[in-house]
Design an enzyme around this catalytic site. Structure first.
Site, PDB file in Angstrom:
ATOM      1  N   GLU A   1      39.029  20.332  20.862  1.00  0.00           N
ATOM      2  CA  GLU A   1      39.725  21.193  19.905  1.00  0.00           C
ATOM      3  C   GLU A   1      41.200  21.377  20.236  1.00  0.00           C
ATOM      4  O   GLU A   1      41.950  21.895  19.441  1.00  0.00           O
ATOM      5  CB  GLU A   1      39.009  22.548  19.788  1.00  0.00           C
ATOM      6  CG  GLU A   1      39.116  23.436  21.001  1.00  0.00           C
ATOM      7  CD  GLU A   1      38.375  24.763  20.780  1.00  0.00           C
ATOM      8  OE1 GLU A   1      37.536  24.819  19.872  1.00  0.00           O
ATOM      9  OE2 GLU A   1      38.665  25.707  21.520  1.00  0.00           O
ATOM     10  N   HIS A   2      41.611  20.958  21.420  1.00  0.00           N
ATOM     11  CA  HIS A   2      43.025  21.106  21.775  1.00  0.00           C
ATOM     12  C   HIS A   2      43.881  19.961  21.251  1.00  0.00           C
ATOM     13  O   HIS A   2      45.072  20.122  21.027  1.00  0.00           O
ATOM     14  CB  HIS A   2      43.182  21.193  23.301  1.00  0.00           C
ATOM     15  CG  HIS A   2      42.586  22.440  23.874  1.00  0.00           C
ATOM     16  ND1 HIS A   2      42.161  22.541  25.185  1.00  0.00           N
ATOM     17  CD2 HIS A   2      42.329  23.645  23.308  1.00  0.00           C
ATOM     18  CE1 HIS A   2      41.675  23.756  25.394  1.00  0.00           C
ATOM     19  NE2 HIS A   2      41.761  24.437  24.270  1.00  0.00           N
TER      20      HIS A   2
END
Ligand SMILES: [Zn+2]
Length: 208
Positions: free
Chosen positions: A97-98
Site C-alpha cells: 500500500e505504500h
C-alpha cells in the site's frame, strides 16, 4: 426499513467495508495522468489501451476488498480431526500500500484444531488470497489470516508464515534483488509451547 437492514448487515460484517463501486474510468484517467507525468504520449499506438488495461488489473488485484473472508472459515460439519494441519507454499500476490507495487511469495498456514473444527484445505488458500488481494502490508496480511482462523475455529493454536519478495524493494530504492521478507503470526498453543512451534516450523520448511 431498508436502511436499517443494511446498517445491521454492516455491523455484522466488519471485515468487508462498504467500499464504493469500482470506477474503471476514474482509474484509467489516473493512469493516463501518470503517462503524461513521465513525459509519455498516452495517444501513441502502444499506449492507447494501457489505461484501460491497468484499470482492469487494479480491479483484479484488489478483488479481495469486495469479498467476505469469513465464507472461507466455516468449519466442516461432523469432523473429528484434532492433529496439526499444515498447508505450505500457498502462492500469494499482493500489492504494497505504500508504493502500489506488487509483492509475491508464499504463505504457510498451520493450526491445531480443537473440537474437530477444521476447514477444507482449499479454503485456506482462498482465505490467503482474499486478504492478499487488497492494498496490504505483509505484516498485516500475516496477522489478518492468523486472527480470523483463531477467531472462527477457536483452535489450540495458529501459525502463519509469509515469505515474499517486494518489488518496491527489489526494483527501486535499495535494489536488493532476491531479498525475501519473512513475517509470522503465532497465536495460542504455538506461542506458549516452543516444541509445537518448532515442529510446525520444521514441517513448513519441509525437513521434518
Ligand atoms: Zn512498498
Amino acid at each position: 426499513m431498508a436502511t436499517k437492514f443494511s446498517e445491521e448487515k454492516l455491523a455484522e460484517a466488519p471485515l468487508v467495508k462498504e467500499w464504493p463501486a469500482v470506477d474503471l474510468e476514474r482509474i484509467a484517467r489516473g493512469v493516463r495522468l501518470i503517462l503524461e507525468g513521465i513525459g509519455e504520449d498516452p495517444d501513441r499506438a502502444g499506449l492507447q489501451e494501457t489505461p484501460r488495461r491497468v484499470a482492469e488489473m487494479f480491479v483484479e488485484l484488489t478483488a479481495g476488498m469486495r469479498e467476505d473472508p469469513r465464507q472461507h472459515v466455516i468449519p466442516l460439519p461432523g469432523e473429528k480431526h484434532d492433529e496439526m494441519v499444515i498447508v505450505r507454499d500457498i502462492t500469494i500476490a499482493s500489492m504494497c500500500e505504500h508504493h502500489l507495487a506488487p509483492f509475491v511469495g508464499k504463505c504457510h498456514i498451520a493450526y491445531i484444531p480443537k473440537g474437530g473444527r477444521i476447514v477444507g484445505l482449499s479454503k485456506l488458500a482462498r482465505l490467503a488470497e482474499t486478504f492478499a488481494r487488497r492494498l496490504q502490508l505483509q505484516e498485516r496480511l500475516t496477522s489478518e489470516i492468523a486472527d480470523i482462523l483463531f477467531e472462527a475455529l477457536k483452535p489450540v493454536g495458529v501459525m502463519v508464515v509469509i515469505e515474499a519478495e517486494h518489488t518496491c524493494m527489489t526494483l527501486r530504492g535499495v535494489k536488493k534483488a532476491g531479498a525475501v521478507t519473512v513475517t509470522s503470526a503465532v497465536l495460542g498453543g504455538f506461542r506458549t509451547d516452543p516444541r509445537t512451534r518448532a515442529e510446525a516450523m520444521a514441517l513448513i520448511k519441509g525437513n521434518a
